[in-house]
Design an enzyme around this catalytic site. Structure first.
Site, PDB file in Angstrom:
ATOM      1  N   ASP A  50       0.849  -1.173   0.000  1.00 53.14           N
ATOM      2  CA  ASP A  50       0.000   0.000   0.000  1.00 53.14           C
ATOM      3  C   ASP A  50       0.893   1.233   0.000  1.00 53.14           C
ATOM      4  OD1 ASP A  50      -2.229   1.503   0.157  1.00 53.14           O
ATOM      5  OD2 ASP A  50      -2.779   0.951   2.194  1.00 53.14           O
TER       6      ASP A  50
ATOM      7  N   ASP B  47      -2.916   2.318  -6.047  1.00 51.66           N
ATOM      8  CA  ASP B  47      -1.790   2.364  -5.108  1.00 51.66           C
ATOM      9  C   ASP B  47      -1.665   1.111  -4.249  1.00 51.66           C
ATOM     10  OD1 ASP B  47      -3.998   2.796  -3.355  1.00 51.66           O
ATOM     11  OD2 ASP B  47      -2.597   3.624  -1.922  1.00 51.66           O
ATOM     12  N   GLU B  48      -2.353   0.052  -4.575  1.00 50.12           N
ATOM     13  CA  GLU B  48      -2.461  -1.041  -3.628  1.00 50.12           C
ATOM     14  C   GLU B  48      -2.574  -2.369  -4.360  1.00 50.12           C
ATOM     15  OE1 GLU B  48      -5.841  -2.291  -0.458  1.00 50.12           O
ATOM     16  OE2 GLU B  48      -5.778  -0.216  -1.092  1.00 50.12           O
TER      17      GLU B  48
END
Length: 401
Positions: free
Chosen positions: A41, A132-133
């Site tokens: 993350d 983003d993860e």
DNA sequence: ATACATACC
DNA sequence: TACTGGTATGTAT
């Protein structure tokens, strides 16, 4: 629900208890501690990108979004209580000095591409959850890694021009694709750039320090985070655990720029679960939390204590989920299509079906848009009467808004 | 099948 | 002044 709870008899409860234990035993038998799952993350992603590209914003409280809605905030702003999903004007009241930057999604997408290239080196089947993860299965990588020479685990500190990052993302991306990968980065401007690729553990080309990573999972994940930081100048956090649900919780533990591993033993998992607030678990949101709290459940240990009652009050899927959570099992609340590695057969079927629907939708939209330009309201009404509300809704919005 | 609710980023 | 928007699953009718 409270009424229902009051009406539950001792006998019902006992029967429920037996049923729960049966399911729990089956789950226990299927427990798999052999996989190493990593959840990565990026830290305050959008905000971090904006700060990287605009030094003015460093050490100022800032957020990305608009006066109506914020996507995320940097850690400085969080000290004032400014959070993601908060309207900007309210954030301003909490923190009058807050700088609000409009979102640049194209830029975030580009950076996301860069980090995904790195993810793929550790798990080619990694599952992105957003820009983003992602979830990665490190099992195979760690196995391979045991026989890797030190040179393959050696990585350089950043070699890239800082100015390059500022000008244009496309440029830096191009540059990045060439230089990527395990072998060390070349210096454009350093004298001994091209030839002396690797003196395995020898001193590397001037100007670039080197870091060697070990063979454990922790080291592999540290390495991945290191490479992300070198490539993008942004930091990430990670969680390591035997399944996705736990990995996700772990990644939150040492939040910015940290990582956390939960050992792959039943004991460690159960210990970890005990005092974990149910709200931390992916899939249990504001509403479920409230309901559970009202029933005296705030942590995962309460979950197992009250499972019998919960099984009488909640739907089967719901209490099965709770039971998985209480055992530290389960693959988390992940959309099925992302969860399964699809069989080719299924892929084909679904693809052709999707394509069919897509072309249908396209036709409809073209016609609709065209007719509306000409015929206006009358056409719209006939369309609305002909098609399912949802289809009309989607088509209209997609095509016309 | 449809509408509505919950959840996540 | 101003409280998102996209995607997915779960539940009720």
């Amino acid at each position: 629900m409270m009424l229902q709870k009051a009406r539950v008899t001792e006998q019902q409860l006992k029967k429920a208890q037996a049923q729960v234990e049966k399911v729990a035993a089956a789950l226990e038998k299927s427990r798999d501690l052999s996989r190493v799952i990593v959840h990565v993350d990026m830290d305050a992603f959008y905000a971090a990108v904006e700060m990287r590209d605009c030094p003015e914003l460093k050490d100022k409280p800032m957020a990305v979004g608009s006066m109506s809605m914020l996507s995320t905030s940097n850690y400085h702003a969080r000290k004032y209580g400014v959070r993601a999903a908060m309207p900007g004007f309210i954030a301003k009241k909490l923190c009058p000095n807050l700088v609000i930057v409009p979102a640049n999604f194209d830029k975030y997408r580009a950076v996301s591409g860069e980090i995904r290239e790195i993810f793929a080196d550790y798990d080619p089947h990694f599952q992105p959850m957003s820009l983003d993860e992602a979830y990665l299965d490190f099992t195979e990588h760690v196995e391979q890694r045991q026989h890797w020479p030190e040179s393959a685990r050696t990585h350089r500190f950043r070699a890239r021009d800082i100015a390059a990052g500022e000008t244009k993302t496309e440029l830096s991306q191009e540059a990045a694709t060439e230089e990527r990968d395990l072998s060390p980065v070349l210096f454009e401007d350093s004298p001994g750039s091209s030839p002396s690729l690797m003196g395995p553990e020898g001193v590397c080309a001037p100007g670039g320090d080197v870091e060697v990573f070990g063979t454990s999972v922790e080291e592999a994940v540290r390495e991945m985070r290191f490479r992300i930081e070198q490539k993008t100048m942004l930091t990430a956090s990670a969680g390591i655990a035997p399944n996705m649900m736990l990995a996700k919780v772990c990644s939150d533990k040492n939040k910015p720029n940290g990582q956390c591993r939960l050992p792959s033993t039943r004991e460690a998992v159960m210990d970890f679960i005990q005092n974990l607030p149910v709200r931390k678990v992916c899939g249990i949101g504001k509403v479920s939390e409230k309901m559970l709290n009202a029933l005296g459940v705030s942590t995962c240990s309460h979950l197992s204590q009250k499972m019998a009652m919960l099984s009488l009050l909640f739907s089967e899927t719901a209490w099965h989920h709770f039971l998985e959570v209480s055992l530290g099992q389960g693959s988390t609340y992940i959309p099925r299509y992302k969860r399964k590695s699809m069989s080719t057969e299924r892929t084909f079927k679904e693809l052709s079906k999707a394509e069919e629907q897509l072309s249908l939708c396209k036709e409809l939209c073209e016609d609709l848009a065209d007719d509306m330009r000409k015929g206006g309201l009358k056409v719209l009404i006939s369309v609305v009467l002909t098609f399912k509300p949802v289809s009309v809704h989607i088509c209209c919005i997609r095509r016309l808004s």
